[in-house]
Design a protein around this motif. Sequence first.
Motif, PDB file in Angstrom:
ATOM      1  N   ARG A 196       0.861  -1.144   0.036  1.00 54.05           N
ATOM      2  CA  ARG A 196      -0.007  -0.099  -0.033  1.00 54.05           C
ATOM      3  C   ARG A 196       0.825   1.365  -0.165  1.00 54.05           C
ATOM      4  N   ALA A 197       1.980   1.260   0.870  1.00 55.89           N
ATOM      5  CA  ALA A 197       2.759   2.341   0.762  1.00 55.89           C
ATOM      6  C   ALA A 197       3.788   2.703  -0.477  1.00 55.89           C
ATOM      7  N   GLY A 198       3.713   1.628  -1.469  1.00 57.17           N
ATOM      8  CA  GLY A 198       4.821   1.755  -2.514  1.00 57.17           C
ATOM      9  C   GLY A 198       6.014   1.451  -2.346  1.00 57.17           C
ATOM     10  N   LYS A 199       6.276   0.956  -1.287  1.00 58.78           N
ATOM     11  CA  LYS A 199       7.924   0.623  -0.965  1.00 58.78           C
ATOM     12  C   LYS A 199       8.416  -0.188  -1.981  1.00 58.78           C
ATOM     13  N   HIS A 200       7.914  -1.202  -2.600  1.00 53.97           N
ATOM     14  CA  HIS A 200       8.432  -1.811  -3.712  1.00 53.97           C
ATOM     15  C   HIS A 200       8.896  -0.913  -4.965  1.00 53.97           C
ATOM     16  N   GLN A 201       8.087  -0.085  -5.213  1.00 53.02           N
ATOM     17  CA  GLN A 201       8.447   0.907  -6.222  1.00 53.02           C
ATOM     18  C   GLN A 201       9.533   1.765  -5.817  1.00 53.02           C
ATOM     19  N   GLU A 202       9.566   2.269  -4.815  1.00 48.87           N
ATOM     20  CA  GLU A 202      10.656   3.266  -4.189  1.00 48.87           C
ATOM     21  C   GLU A 202      12.134   2.244  -4.274  1.00 48.87           C
ATOM     22  N   ILE A 203      12.201   1.130  -3.901  1.00 49.72           N
ATOM     23  CA  ILE A 203      13.155   0.331  -3.833  1.00 49.72           C
ATOM     24  C   ILE A 203      13.625   0.331  -5.285  1.00 49.72           C
ATOM     25  N   MET A 204      12.769  -0.077  -6.237  1.00 45.52           N
ATOM     26  CA  MET A 204      13.275  -0.313  -7.659  1.00 45.52           C
ATOM     27  C   MET A 204      13.969   0.931  -8.403  1.00 45.52           C
ATOM     28  N   THR A 205      13.065   2.200  -8.032  1.00 45.01           N
ATOM     29  CA  THR A 205      13.651   3.454  -8.653  1.00 45.01           C
ATOM     30  C   THR A 205      15.086   3.790  -8.144  1.00 45.01           C
ATOM     31  N   ALA A 206      15.154   3.446  -6.670  1.00 43.38           N
ATOM     32  CA  ALA A 206      16.664   3.870  -6.093  1.00 43.38           C
ATOM     33  C   ALA A 206      17.495   2.851  -6.652  1.00 43.38           C
ATOM     34  N   ALA A 207      17.146   1.487  -6.840  1.00 47.17           N
ATOM     35  CA  ALA A 207      18.385   0.741  -7.484  1.00 47.17           C
ATOM     36  C   ALA A 207      18.807   1.206  -8.923  1.00 47.17           C
ATOM     37  N   LEU A 208      17.533   1.570  -9.786  1.00 44.85           N
ATOM     38  CA  LEU A 208      17.889   2.123 -10.947  1.00 44.85           C
ATOM     39  C   LEU A 208      18.875   3.432 -10.712  1.00 44.85           C
ATOM     40  N   ARG A 209      18.406   4.505  -9.969  1.00 38.23           N
ATOM     41  CA  ARG A 209      19.271   5.481  -9.721  1.00 38.23           C
ATOM     42  C   ARG A 209      20.540   5.488  -9.432  1.00 38.23           C
ATOM     43  N   ASP A 210      20.839   4.582  -8.349  1.00 40.03           N
ATOM     44  CA  ASP A 210      22.059   4.423  -7.716  1.00 40.03           C
ATOM     45  C   ASP A 210      22.803   3.415  -8.088  1.00 40.03           C
ATOM     46  N   GLY A 211      22.276   2.517  -8.992  1.00 42.47           N
ATOM     47  CA  GLY A 211      22.981   1.308  -9.359  1.00 42.47           C
ATOM     48  C   GLY A 211      22.830   0.083  -8.382  1.00 42.47           C
ATOM     49  N   LYS A 212      22.275   0.261  -7.206  1.00 44.58           N
ATOM     50  CA  LYS A 212      22.125  -0.771  -6.170  1.00 44.58           C
ATOM     51  C   LYS A 212      21.215  -0.171  -4.940  1.00 44.58           C
ATOM     52  N   TRP A 213      20.300  -1.014  -4.647  1.00 44.06           N
ATOM     53  CA  TRP A 213      19.757  -0.750  -3.352  1.00 44.06           C
ATOM     54  C   TRP A 213      20.074  -1.919  -2.220  1.00 44.06           C
ATOM     55  N   GLU A 214      20.182  -1.348  -1.114  1.00 37.86           N
ATOM     56  CA  GLU A 214      20.539  -2.501  -0.121  1.00 37.86           C
ATOM     57  C   GLU A 214      19.913  -1.950   1.218  1.00 37.86           C
ATOM     58  N   GLY A 215      19.399  -3.018   1.677  1.00 36.88           N
ATOM     59  CA  GLY A 215      18.573  -2.818   2.885  1.00 36.88           C
ATOM     60  C   GLY A 215      17.800  -3.911   3.707  1.00 36.88           C
TER      61      GLY A 215
END
Length: 938
Positions: free
Chosen positions: A76-95
Amino acid sequence: MHTELFDSTILGTAEQALDFIGNILESSTEYSIIGEDLDGRILLWNEGARRLYGYEPAEVVGRANTSILHVAEDVRAGKHQEIMTAALRDGKWEGMVTRQRKDGSRFTASVVVNPRRDSTGRPIGYLLISKDITAEVRLTAELKAAQFYARSLIEVSLDPLVTISAEGKITDVNQATELVTGIPRQRLIGTDFSNYFTEPKRARDGYQQVFSQGFVRDYPLALRHASGRVTDVLYNAALYKDDKGRVLGVFAAARDVTQRKLAEELQRASSAYARSLIEASLDPLVTISAEGKITDVNEASVQATGVPREQLVGTDFSNYFTAPDKARAGYEQVFREGAVRDYPLELRHRDGRVQSVLYNASIFKDERGEASGVFAAARDITARRRTEVELSRVNRALRATTACNQALVHATDEAALLHEICRVLVDEAGYRMAWVGFAEDDAAKTVRPVAVAGHDDGYVAAARINWADNELGGGPTGRAIRTGQPAICQDMLADPRFAPWREAALARGLASSIVLPLLHEGRAFGALSIYAGEPEAFGEQEAKWLLQFGEDLAFGVAALRERAGRRRAEAALRESEQRFHDVLDLLPAYVVLLTPGYHVPFANRFFEERFGQARGRRCYEYLFNRTEPCTICESFKPFDTRAPHRWEWLGPDGHNYDISDFPFTDANGAKLILEMGIDITETKKARAEILRLNTDLEQRVRERTAELEAVNRELEAFAYSVSHDLRAPLRSIDGFGRILLRDEVSTLSDRGRENLTRIRAATQRMAALIDDLLRLSRTARCEFRRMPFDLAVVARAIAAEFDAAEPTRHVAWRIAPALPACADATLMRLVLENLLGNAWKFTARNADAQIEFSVGEQDGERVFCVRDNGAGFDMAYADKLFGVFQRLHSADEFPGTGIGLATVQRIVHRHGGRVWAESAVGAGARFYFTLPEGEIGT
């Protein structure tokens, strides 16, 4: 910059490299590796993902992961999309994120998301690598809590507490030390411990004594405050060690002995500290008096027994063990010898659970040195015992598989092999019984026993096990064959699916079992059933070894069968071919094979008897004496469509044939058509005759229906006429009787007035009887409209009418809140008026009259019930209840016409339901009726 990920001399081709990478991904079981496209659809699901999330690849590949991996609040909070957007922007997302398994359970996962890119650098998806770190997070939190707790224990003390290194340097202090020295903690740490006493050398000698002797007790020193104030103290100190027993330093506590009040406060703090230490233990701790009575326990003891502390204190220590005498002997040994070590007992929880423990106990003494009681601590060894048992069982499975594999290697006969396998499992591996059964393909899906060893005594033969989806197929053997998966029954006494065989199994000492399906080409042809004499006998590792052996046994049996089958097949092939030709010649239909060149390589006897010798000739030659193929031929259509074709043909012999053509390719690759023709000449004649007879029957039915409708109209007219003609004289009789009673009352005798009253009552009853008869007649003729409505609403309206009609009566109505039904509302109101009216009438003499209308369920059917506590009736006459004019009470006792219940029965039957009653004289009555389930509304 390109990085070589593997040795290209070994993995030279792209396909080999892909296989290598695929093997790595699939073999990773600790880490979940998931591949997604840019839309979040899952493309890759490795073994680690299956183990972590519980989904098989077929359940998730191609689906969006937001509905599978993420918890609802993150979606509901759209966290999945935030993670994917950050991975594309920064080259990786980790958490860390919260994930959800298939069974709904949640866990904390460490997740790394990397974008996947094509050769041009364009993003094409993501690679998600995750690991369950729930235990690590919990351990970290517990460690922080333990550190905080230890710090709190130190800080709560009113005594100055200090830890000292082997070099005599202060490593930690509590706030009390800061107060007594007047120096902040950060300045104290790292300085020499002895610097803060009036006699530094004596202080140094004290902590060196601790290192030499392990402790000091009540060591007197004078502690100097920064202001010059001196406090006399008694220091107590001891070594503290790490988990490997290495000495880390000294823990020292100072007690101010200058003031009595401070001493009392220190005493209370010491008691609280001791209590905290006891409660901090995860092991059950208990103190026991010389008489064996419990004097104190910690919270772990409460949890282990399920008994509150206040109930434990004062009770006998031995009462909480499965062997009280052994427990009593244990603490008596402590008083004799001073201590016991690793004393084995079984601690019983109040709910029946048993926990294996090792008790360690010693005497504690009072200030005079006399024994006051025993201090005992229990260490739970249930897990260790479980591990020992599991190891023993794995060894048993290894012995079994080793011996059985030897039998497999030397086997030449299937029956002898299976009997030897069962014998080895019982005699050498120590299982209680073993048997092999083969799955029959008969109607009952029988499991046929072929080998058995151990404590059988007729058990297997009498079990009548099958592999169908029924009660006798619901046990482990039936499930294993039906599903092709191993089936384990860990406790025959508790498993409800083992009920059909429980008594016989327990009588033979059987308590648990594992059944291994024998699979060949993905299908179970039988099963090996192994039984143990104790519940929970088959652990994970033992089951794994036995499952591997089951696969080996199935392969061995299949190999033996294949060799034997090859010999039988070679011998039977010639017989089969001849039998096939014989069967085709006996068929009451023709069978031919056709080639694309119109030749007939085969024709059965029926065909050649009808159309002559056909083999080797072209069909158009011998059938139609043509020299070239027919312009249009239905038989050869399947060569073009490659699909079966059915058609009718009038043959040159004048007979009609139902023909089916099937295209196929023979073993040599030749394309052929199999044609089957059934003579339907007589069938067509019979069909025409049946059609003619049906036409005649429909005409007769229409004529009969018209006659019945005419008779019904005449009956309705007669009923109307009778009711009209009867009512007129009845009204006259009643009217003139009323006039006589009014105008001639003075001239009539008492007997005359009584007779006129009776005449009027009889005419009124006759009028009511006519009304009820007409109402009964209309129930069968009125328009029937079924619709959803609430019977409870109708019942409450009728009850209100009764209450208004007789306001002096007090009846307790109990009508269910909602009674949905699908029926004719007008007719069902008539039913309730009669049933509730009867209840109202027959409770008239009860001061506490009660009438109830409810619904229940019997044998899966909804049953409505009207219940009262009135006069009731004798069930011996219940068969008369629903007959016209049948009454079980006189009109003087309870008024009525005897038609109401007949009307109720006719309406309920018209709805397709049933109606019946139960009662006893003086005990009220219960009238039940059913309505078929329709589209129920409320």
